[in-house]
Design an enzyme around this catalytic site. Sequence first.
Site, PDB file in Angstrom:
ATOM      1  N   ASP A 242       0.971  -1.381  -0.413  1.00 25.57           N
ATOM      2  CA  ASP A 242       0.283   0.021   0.132  1.00 25.57           C
ATOM      3  C   ASP A 242       0.854   1.273  -0.076  1.00 25.57           C
ATOM      4  OD1 ASP A 242      -3.290   1.240   0.480  1.00 25.57           O
ATOM      5  OD2 ASP A 242      -1.608   1.897   1.611  1.00 25.57           O
ATOM      6  N   ASN A 250      -2.885  13.257  -3.760  1.00 22.90           N
ATOM      7  CA  ASN A 250      -4.746  13.350  -4.540  1.00 22.90           C
ATOM      8  C   ASN A 250      -4.925  14.931  -3.897  1.00 22.90           C
ATOM      9  OD1 ASN A 250      -5.279  11.378  -5.921  1.00 22.90           O
ATOM     10  ND2 ASN A 250      -5.927  10.268  -4.695  1.00 22.90           N
ATOM     11  N   GLU A 285      -5.166   2.422  -3.848  1.00 19.05           N
ATOM     12  CA  GLU A 285      -3.284   2.604  -4.158  1.00 19.05           C
ATOM     13  C   GLU A 285      -2.338   1.244  -3.768  1.00 19.05           C
ATOM     14  OE1 GLU A 285      -5.474   2.908  -1.839  1.00 19.05           O
ATOM     15  OE2 GLU A 285      -3.719   3.930   0.573  1.00 19.05           O
TER      16      GLU A 285
END
Length: 364
Positions: A242, A250, A285
């Site tokens: 991860d 973002n 992700e």
Amino acid sequence: MKRLADALLGLEPKLRLRASQQLFATLLFLGCILILHYAATLSGAPRGLVWAWTVLSIGAQLLFYGLVRSGWSARTAEPSLTVPQIVVAQAAAAAAYPLSGPLSPLVLPISMLILVFGMFRLSGAAAVRLAWLSLAMLSGAMALAVWVWPRDVALPLVIGHWMMALVTFPGVAILTGRISTMRHRLREQREQLNQALARIEELATRDALTGLYNRRHAQSLLEQAWQRRQRGGSPFCVALIDLDHFKRVNDYHGHAAGDAVLCAFAHCAEQGLRTTDTLARWGGEEFLLLLDHTDTFGALQVLERMQAAVAQLLVPVGEELLRVGFSAGLAASQPDETLPKMLERADQALYRAKAEGRGRVVRV
Ligand SMILES: Nc1nc2c(ncn2[C@@H]2O[C@H](COP(=O)(O)OP(=O)(O)OP(=O)(O)O)[C@@H](O)[C@H]2O)c(=O)[nH]1
């Protein structure tokens, strides 16, 4: 029986197919040679000449079978040797015409049959050329018959045979052209279908953003690895990976920048993997690394290398270069453990890696 078939046709599938087609053609034409030999014997043609024709015709057939069966013809542009076979067979049929006397009309269907063999391989143009060549050879043989045995050969009959050949030989050639166009169209359609299938398979198994395998395909690879392990195969490892603090990318740089980071990570992480290792996008992700035939020690080495490679990665976003880091939870396969249980362990290990400060690999 199987041994005889293996000896006659060979074992290699392509050769076997070609040799079986050739054997069929050879047997069929040997039958035709016997018919024409019978016709020539009855007609009272010189015995020496008839036998010379028979031996040469059979020899040519066996030679073609030998060239195909031995694999020699596979080295040529047209491994079925269709054109030379038709030319030789038509020459033999034409030569039989003056020898066959009253039974000479038998040559006509045999010549037609020989041309029909071209339907499966030849283009229309090649078939037309062969039809004219066959007609020329037969015309020569007819003229010879009329010239050598003017009293035994009825000219009106020969003219009738010639007209028959004049109409039917080009007819077969035109039909061959049509079949060739259909074959061509079919081949094109099959290629288009194969391309479409490959594209559909690509869409069904790949993640559109990163190009890695998607979760569905990763699941089926996991199932296969797990099944192999259950049957006593070698151990395998699974790591859930991860990206760390990805939300910030973002939030500060926008979704497009996040996408660019995901792609750059996927590309970089995949670089150092063996072909038997699989990196897939598990969702968002999160990535899944499947290391087949690998124990925990080997898996830790792979993840260490990946950490080092990703640490060097700088993703250009606008004016900035973004760094990427990841945490991973590693689980090795255990006998009698279900796949969901193993994935749950990997997930718990990932949770611990995050909790212990990120940028690390935790194994359970
Ligand atoms: N750009 C982009 N963002 C995605 C995609 N899929 C998931 N995300 C985002 O990934 C982020 C995941 O963040 P979180 O799991 O909350 O946590 P994080 O910031 O990575 O922090 P940790 O995992 O705890 O280190 C969310 O902002 C999702 O919107 C994607 O395909 N593209």
